[in-house]
Design a protein around this motif. Structure first.
Motif, PDB file in Angstrom:
ATOM      1  N   ALA A  55       0.857  -1.177   0.000  1.00 56.49           N
ATOM      2  CA  ALA A  55       0.000   0.000   0.000  1.00 56.49           C
ATOM      3  C   ALA A  55       0.894   1.229   0.000  1.00 56.49           C
ATOM      4  O   ALA A  55       1.860   1.287   0.770  1.00 56.49           O
ATOM      5  CB  ALA A  55      -0.895  -0.010   1.234  1.00 56.49           C
ATOM      6  N   ARG A  57       1.207   5.775  -1.041  1.00 54.99           N
ATOM      7  CA  ARG A  57       0.602   7.010  -1.566  1.00 54.99           C
ATOM      8  C   ARG A  57       1.141   7.132  -2.975  1.00 54.99           C
ATOM      9  O   ARG A  57       2.367   7.158  -3.174  1.00 54.99           O
ATOM     10  CB  ARG A  57       1.042   8.204  -0.723  1.00 54.99           C
ATOM     11  N   ALA A 108      -3.383   5.630   2.243  1.00 58.28           N
ATOM     12  CA  ALA A 108      -2.947   4.919   1.036  1.00 58.28           C
ATOM     13  C   ALA A 108      -3.978   5.141  -0.061  1.00 58.28           C
ATOM     14  O   ALA A 108      -5.174   5.210   0.220  1.00 58.28           O
ATOM     15  CB  ALA A 108      -2.797   3.427   1.330  1.00 58.28           C
TER      16      ALA A 108
END
Ligand code: AMP
Ligand code: MG
Length: 413
Positions: A55, A57, A108
């Motif tokens: 996970a 960004r 995320a």
């Protein structure tokens, strides 16, 4: 004489869906939901990962390529069902290992699948960037809270059961399986497996009818053979009516001297006996018997000849049982096919001939139907070799080879 439609109408007017019962999910297979069922849950229940991976960004890995990979520290790991104790929040500039179905940590917005990484444990080298939202499954994207999962009357197949289970339903209110008591009448009848006398025959009908009833989802019970003795017949009937949602007899309704069903029940007045303009299956009986607790129990008196009995079940009893089960359509949907050989038919009667279908190469569309055997209603060998009924309308006496005819497929809805 009644027409086929008139008799079917009289029967359908005399039956109704059975009162709903709550059943464990798997027992409800192929039954009709008695009410709409809604979802108390969203599916997916929470945002989760569609892949095994990391996970992230998305903006932290946006530029990652094989030539210019991006390296992130790995903070924690989340397996499906293991969100407790795992990181709830993803800090900027980090990645969290995440497995398929695991809850996405806050912050995320994409998952990098293992395949795009070096699968690192302390830190991960990302060589391909996902789009924002890629490899994610969002809360409620499949089913929203309050969505109608099945409508009243929907038949519950495996996929519907799966959906109901997935939304937490363990039981479902359905129209239950009718308990169908099946009685064979005739002093000549013996049970298969027992010895035959000089002029006795085996009872094929109760197996034929019980098989047909079970196949459509009912709960048939074959009750012992009843000799041509009205008092004995009434005794068996009284015994059975309390535990039946419907009763089917075969034999004993013609013009003969020992027609036990007619003889025993005519005096009650609640059963209609008469002729229906069809061949085979002209003699028919239908009415209501009084069950326990004021229930009325539909009673079907079918002719004794096996082909007549089976046909009568198909044309009259099956729609009635499906009505009791809340299922639609109640009758099989006829198809059209090219008749391979010419046939003849009596004027004024709808004839149901046994046929064998040919389907096209991909097995879906019926192309031709061949008559199987003659019109005799005792021909059980031919009946077993058939998979369809060829319908010759009342007005037709001759149908030429090559004509398009109406066909009822016996092994399909
Ligand atoms: P019925 O309607 O009682 O006169 O019977 C008509 C014909 O069907 C007779 O030849 C019977 O022997 C035959 N039949 C009646 N009941 C059965 C049965 N359960 N199994 C096989 N044949 C039957
Ligand atoms: Mg008989």
């Amino acid at each position: 004489m009644r027409s086929v439609e008139e008799h079917l109408e009289a029967i359908l007017a005399g039956v109704a869906p059975l009162p709903p019962l709550s059943q464990p999910l798997l027992d409800a297979l192929d039954l009709a939901a008695a009410e709409p069922i809604t979802s108390p849950l969203a599916l997916p229940r929470f945002d989760n990962s569609a892949m095994d991976g990391y996970a992230v960004r998305q903006r932290d890995v946006a530029g990652a390529t094989a030539d210019a990979p991006v390296t992130l520290p790995v903070v924690g790991e989340i397996g499906a069902g293991q969100a407790e104790g795992a990181p709830r929040r993803l800090e900027p500039g980090t990645a969290t290992k995440i497995m398929t179905g695991a809850r996405l940590p806050e912050g995320a917005d994409a998952v990098v699948p293992y395949e795009w990484t070096d699968k690192g444990a302390q830190q991960v080298v990302v060589s391909q960037a996902p789009d924002v939202g890629q490899h994610l499954r969002y809360t409620g994207e499949d089913v929203a809270v309050g969505d109608v999962l099945v409508e009243a009357g929907d038949a519950l197949g495996p996929r519907q059961l799966g959906l109901l289970a997935s939304t937490g339903h363990s039981h479902v209110r359905v129209h239950p399986r009718p308990r169908v008591v099946i009685l064979s009448t005739g002093s000549e009848l013996r049970d298969p497996g027992s010895a035959l006398g000089e002029d006795s025959i085996y009872d094929g009908n109760s197996y034929l009818l019980a098989g047909a009833a079970r196949r459509l989802g009912a709960l048939p019970s074959r009750v012992g053979l009843v000799p041509d003795d009205p008092a004995r017949f009434l005794e068996v009937l009284r015994d059975q009516v309390g535990r039946a949602d419907a009763i089917i007899t075969s034999g004993g309704i013609s013009m003969g001297d020992f027609d036990v069903v007619k003889e025993a029940l005519s005096p009650l007045g609640s059963i209609w006996f008469g002729g229906v303009a069809m061949q085979p299956g002209k003699p028919q009986g239908f009415g209501a018997l009084e069950g326990t607790g004021g229930r009325t129990v539909p009673f079907f008196a079918l002719p004794g000849n096996p082909v007549s009995a089976y046909l009568s079940f198909e044309i009259f009893v099956r729609p009635a049982l499906r009505t009791m089960m809340g299922l639609t359509p109640v009758s099989r949907q006829p198809v059209r096919a090219r008749l391979t050989h010419g046939v003849t038919s009596p004027r004024g009667r709808r004839q149901f001939l046994r046929g064998r279908l040919t389907v096209d190469a991909d097995g879906t569309r019926v192309t031709e139907v061949a008559p199987v055997g003659g019109s005799g209603s005792h021909l059980v060998g031919d009946l077993a070799a058939s998979d369809a009924l060829i319908v010759v309308p009342e007005a037709d006496t001759v149908v030429e080879a090559g004509a398009q005819v109406t066909v009822i497929r016996l092994d399909q809805e």
